[in-house]
Design a protein around this motif. Structure first.
Motif, PDB file in Angstrom:
ATOM      1  N   VAL A   1      81.322  40.640  41.519  1.00  0.00           N
ATOM      2  CA  VAL A   1      82.740  40.911  41.360  1.00  0.00           C
ATOM      3  C   VAL A   1      82.932  42.406  41.159  1.00  0.00           C
ATOM      4  N   LYS A   2      84.166  42.848  41.320  1.00  0.00           N
ATOM      5  CA  LYS A   2      84.460  44.257  41.137  1.00  0.00           C
ATOM      6  C   LYS A   2      84.067  44.692  39.728  1.00  0.00           C
ATOM      7  N   GLY A   3      83.386  45.816  39.648  1.00  0.00           N
ATOM      8  CA  GLY A   3      82.978  46.329  38.350  1.00  0.00           C
ATOM      9  C   GLY A   3      81.555  46.014  37.971  1.00  0.00           C
ATOM     10  N   SER A   4      80.807  45.335  38.853  1.00  0.00           N
ATOM     11  CA  SER A   4      79.407  45.035  38.554  1.00  0.00           C
ATOM     12  C   SER A   4      78.573  46.306  38.473  1.00  0.00           C
ATOM     13  N   LYS A   5      77.597  46.273  37.579  1.00  0.00           N
ATOM     14  CA  LYS A   5      76.632  47.357  37.464  1.00  0.00           C
ATOM     15  C   LYS A   5      75.247  46.793  37.760  1.00  0.00           C
ATOM     16  N   PHE A   6      74.413  47.620  38.393  1.00  0.00           N
ATOM     17  CA  PHE A   6      73.107  47.160  38.844  1.00  0.00           C
ATOM     18  C   PHE A   6      71.991  47.987  38.215  1.00  0.00           C
ATOM     19  N   ASP A   7      70.986  47.295  37.738  1.00  0.00           N
ATOM     20  CA  ASP A   7      69.802  47.940  37.173  1.00  0.00           C
ATOM     21  C   ASP A   7      68.598  47.480  37.987  1.00  0.00           C
ATOM     22  N   LEU A   8      67.945  48.426  38.649  1.00  0.00           N
ATOM     23  CA  LEU A   8      66.790  48.112  39.484  1.00  0.00           C
ATOM     24  C   LEU A   8      65.524  48.477  38.730  1.00  0.00           C
ATOM     25  N   LEU A   9      64.731  47.473  38.404  1.00  0.00           N
ATOM     26  CA  LEU A   9      63.518  47.671  37.617  1.00  0.00           C
ATOM     27  C   LEU A   9      62.322  47.815  38.550  1.00  0.00           C
ATOM     28  N   TYR A  10      61.587  48.911  38.376  1.00  0.00           N
ATOM     29  CA  TYR A  10      60.391  49.122  39.198  1.00  0.00           C
ATOM     30  C   TYR A  10      59.525  50.196  38.549  1.00  0.00           C
ATOM     31  N   PHE A  11      58.340  50.380  39.099  1.00  0.00           N
ATOM     32  CA  PHE A  11      57.439  51.426  38.639  1.00  0.00           C
ATOM     33  C   PHE A  11      58.038  52.802  38.965  1.00  0.00           C
ATOM     34  N   LEU A  38      68.061  52.708  48.558  1.00  0.00           N
ATOM     35  CA  LEU A  38      68.865  53.236  49.660  1.00  0.00           C
ATOM     36  C   LEU A  38      70.102  52.384  49.894  1.00  0.00           C
ATOM     37  N   LEU A  39      69.947  51.072  49.858  1.00  0.00           N
ATOM     38  CA  LEU A  39      71.083  50.172  50.047  1.00  0.00           C
ATOM     39  C   LEU A  39      72.142  50.379  48.963  1.00  0.00           C
ATOM     40  N   LEU A  40      71.717  50.457  47.721  1.00  0.00           N
ATOM     41  CA  LEU A  40      72.655  50.648  46.615  1.00  0.00           C
ATOM     42  C   LEU A  40      73.376  51.986  46.725  1.00  0.00           C
ATOM     43  N   SER A  41      72.658  53.017  47.130  1.00  0.00           N
ATOM     44  CA  SER A  41      73.255  54.332  47.254  1.00  0.00           C
ATOM     45  C   SER A  41      74.262  54.380  48.398  1.00  0.00           C
ATOM     46  N   VAL A  42      73.878  53.872  49.556  1.00  0.00           N
ATOM     47  CA  VAL A  42      74.778  53.858  50.711  1.00  0.00           C
ATOM     48  C   VAL A  42      76.013  53.016  50.408  1.00  0.00           C
ATOM     49  N   ALA A  43      75.838  51.940  49.640  1.00  0.00           N
ATOM     50  CA  ALA A  43      76.957  51.063  49.288  1.00  0.00           C
ATOM     51  C   ALA A  43      77.906  51.702  48.282  1.00  0.00           C
ATOM     52  N   GLY A  44      77.447  52.763  47.618  1.00  0.00           N
ATOM     53  CA  GLY A  44      78.271  53.375  46.590  1.00  0.00           C
ATOM     54  C   GLY A  44      78.347  52.544  45.327  1.00  0.00           C
ATOM     55  N   ALA A  45      77.311  51.755  45.071  1.00  0.00           N
ATOM     56  CA  ALA A  45      77.279  50.873  43.909  1.00  0.00           C
ATOM     57  C   ALA A  45      77.059  51.678  42.623  1.00  0.00           C
ATOM     58  N   ASP A  46      77.427  51.072  41.514  1.00  0.00           N
ATOM     59  CA  ASP A  46      77.152  51.638  40.196  1.00  0.00           C
ATOM     60  C   ASP A  46      75.768  51.132  39.792  1.00  0.00           C
ATOM     61  N   TRP A  47      74.755  51.987  39.934  1.00  0.00           N
ATOM     62  CA  TRP A  47      73.388  51.500  39.740  1.00  0.00           C
ATOM     63  C   TRP A  47      72.510  52.553  39.080  1.00  0.00           C
ATOM     64  N   LYS A  48      71.386  52.088  38.575  1.00  0.00           N
ATOM     65  CA  LYS A  48      70.397  52.972  37.985  1.00  0.00           C
ATOM     66  C   LYS A  48      69.012  52.371  38.170  1.00  0.00           C
ATOM     67  N   ASN A  49      68.000  53.210  37.996  1.00  0.00           N
ATOM     68  CA  ASN A  49      66.613  52.755  37.981  1.00  0.00           C
ATOM     69  C   ASN A  49      66.149  52.628  36.539  1.00  0.00           C
ATOM     70  N   SER A  50      65.365  51.607  36.265  1.00  0.00           N
ATOM     71  CA  SER A  50      64.702  51.491  34.964  1.00  0.00           C
ATOM     72  C   SER A  50      63.226  51.211  35.208  1.00  0.00           C
ATOM     73  N   VAL A  51      62.392  51.789  34.341  1.00  0.00           N
ATOM     74  CA  VAL A  51      60.942  51.610  34.461  1.00  0.00           C
ATOM     75  C   VAL A  51      60.449  50.765  33.284  1.00  0.00           C
ATOM     76  N   PRO A  52      60.077  49.513  33.532  1.00  0.00           N
ATOM     77  CA  PRO A  52      59.568  48.671  32.449  1.00  0.00           C
ATOM     78  C   PRO A  52      58.241  49.200  31.906  1.00  0.00           C
ATOM     79  N   GLU A  53      57.907  48.797  30.709  1.00  0.00           N
ATOM     80  CA  GLU A  53      56.614  49.139  30.121  1.00  0.00           C
ATOM     81  C   GLU A  53      55.598  48.122  30.634  1.00  0.00           C
ATOM     82  N   TRP A  54      54.702  48.590  31.458  1.00  0.00           N
ATOM     83  CA  TRP A  54      53.786  47.681  32.180  1.00  0.00           C
ATOM     84  C   TRP A  54      52.354  47.870  31.692  1.00  0.00           C
ATOM     85  N   PRO A  55      51.626  46.790  31.463  1.00  0.00           N
ATOM     86  CA  PRO A  55      51.949  45.389  31.753  1.00  0.00           C
ATOM     87  C   PRO A  55      52.631  44.632  30.606  1.00  0.00           C
ATOM     88  N   LYS A  56      53.039  45.331  29.562  1.00  0.00           N
ATOM     89  CA  LYS A  56      53.660  44.676  28.406  1.00  0.00           C
ATOM     90  C   LYS A  56      54.844  43.803  28.816  1.00  0.00           C
TER      91      LYS A  56
END
Length: 232
Positions: A2-12, A23-41
Motif C-alpha cells: 500500500v502507499k507509504g510502505s517502507k522496505f528493508d533489504l537484509l543482506y551481507f 536496483l529494482l527498489l531504486s528505479v522504482a523510487g521506493a522508500d528503502w534501505k539496506n541492513s546487514v544482519p549479524e551473521w551467523p548469529k
C-alpha cells in the motif's frame, strides 16, 4: 503493498544476490534501505536461514517478510510496475531471467569455491593466487586447476548466452528487452554484468561482437537511479 510502505533489504555487506533487488527498489523510487544482519548469529531468525530477506512495513505497521532472491525480485518488479504487460510477455521475461541466472550460477560457483577455500586455507594460498603451472604443491595445483575449469564453464555459458541474447536485443527498437523503458529483465542482466565486471570477468560482454548487448548496458548504466546504487 500500500502507499507509504517502507522496505528493508537484509543482506551481507556486498552487492551479491541482493544487487538486482537494490536496483529494482531504486528505479522504482521506493522508500528503502539496506541492513546487514549479524551473521551467523541472526541466521536462525531468517525465514529460511539465508539471505537476502525483504521486510516490507506498511503504514499501519503490518509487515510482510519474503526470502529468496528471485522471489524478492519478482515481488518488487510486480509491485512497482517493472514487468512487461501481457501474460505472454511475462512468460518471456521469466524465460530471459532464467537464462541470465544460468550465467549467474556459473559465476557463483567460482566465487563460492574461492570463498570456501579461503576460509579453510587462507586467501593468499598459491591455489587461489597463481596459475596451475605456477603451483609446486599438488594440492595447490588442483585448487588452481579447479578455478580454471570453473572459469571455462563460465566463459562457455556466457558466450552461448550472449550469442542468443544479442539476437533477441537486435529486434528491439529501443534497446531494452521490452518496450521503451527499463524492466526487471534489463536490471537482472545489468546486475549480472556488474557482478562479472567487479571480478574482471566481463570482457566478453564488452566485446564489439555484441553491439546490442553493449547498447543495453549503456542504456541501463545511464539511468540515474541505477547509478545511485552502483556508485554508492
Amino acid at each position: 503493498m500500500v502507499k507509504g510502505s517502507k522496505f528493508d533489504l537484509l543482506y551481507f555487506p556486498i552487492p551479491g544476490r541482493a544487487l538486482t533487488s537494490q536496483l529494482l527498489l531504486s528505479v522504482a523510487g521506493a522508500d528503502w534501505k539496506n541492513s546487514v544482519p549479524e551473521w551467523p548469529k541472526d541466521k536462525e531468525a531468517m525465514p529460511y536461514g539465508r539471505l537476502p530477506v525483504l521486510i516490507e512495513t506498511e503504514e499501519d505497521g503490518s509487515k510482510f517478510v519474503l526470502s529468496e532472491s528471485r522471489a524478492i525480485e519478482e515481488y518488487i518488479a510486480a509491485t512497482f510496475g517493472l514487468l512487461p504487460q501481457g501474460i505472454k510477455n511475462l512468460a518471456v521475461s521469466s524465460q530471459y531471467v532464467n537464462q541470465i541466472f544460468d550465467v549467474i550460477e556459473a559465476f557463483a560457483s567460482i566465487a563460492g569455491f574461492k570463498y570456501e577455500t579461503s576460509l579453510v586455507l587462507g586467501a593468499d594460498i598459491d591455489g587461489l593466487t597463481k596459475t596451475p603451472d605456477e603451483c609446486k604443491d599438488r594440492d595447490q595445483f588442483y585448487i588452481a586447476q579447479n578455478i580454471v575449469n570453473l572459469r571455462k564453464v563460465l566463459t562457455d555459458t556466457a558466450k552461448y548466452f550472449l550469442q542468443k541474447h544479442e539476437q533477441i536485443l537486435a529486434k528491439s527498437q529501443s534497446g531494452y528487452y521490452f518496450g521503451d523503458s527499463i524492466t526487471y529483465a534489463d536490471l537482472s542482466f545489468y546486475s549480472l554484468y556488474i557482478s562479472l565486471k567487479t571480478e574482471n570477468l566481463a570482457a566478453e560482454f564488452d566485446s564489439p561482437n555484441y553491439p546490442h548487448i553493449n547498447k543495453l548496458i549503456q542504456l541501463v548504466s545511464s539511468d540515474s537511479a541505477v547509478a545511485a546504487v552502483i556508485n554508492k
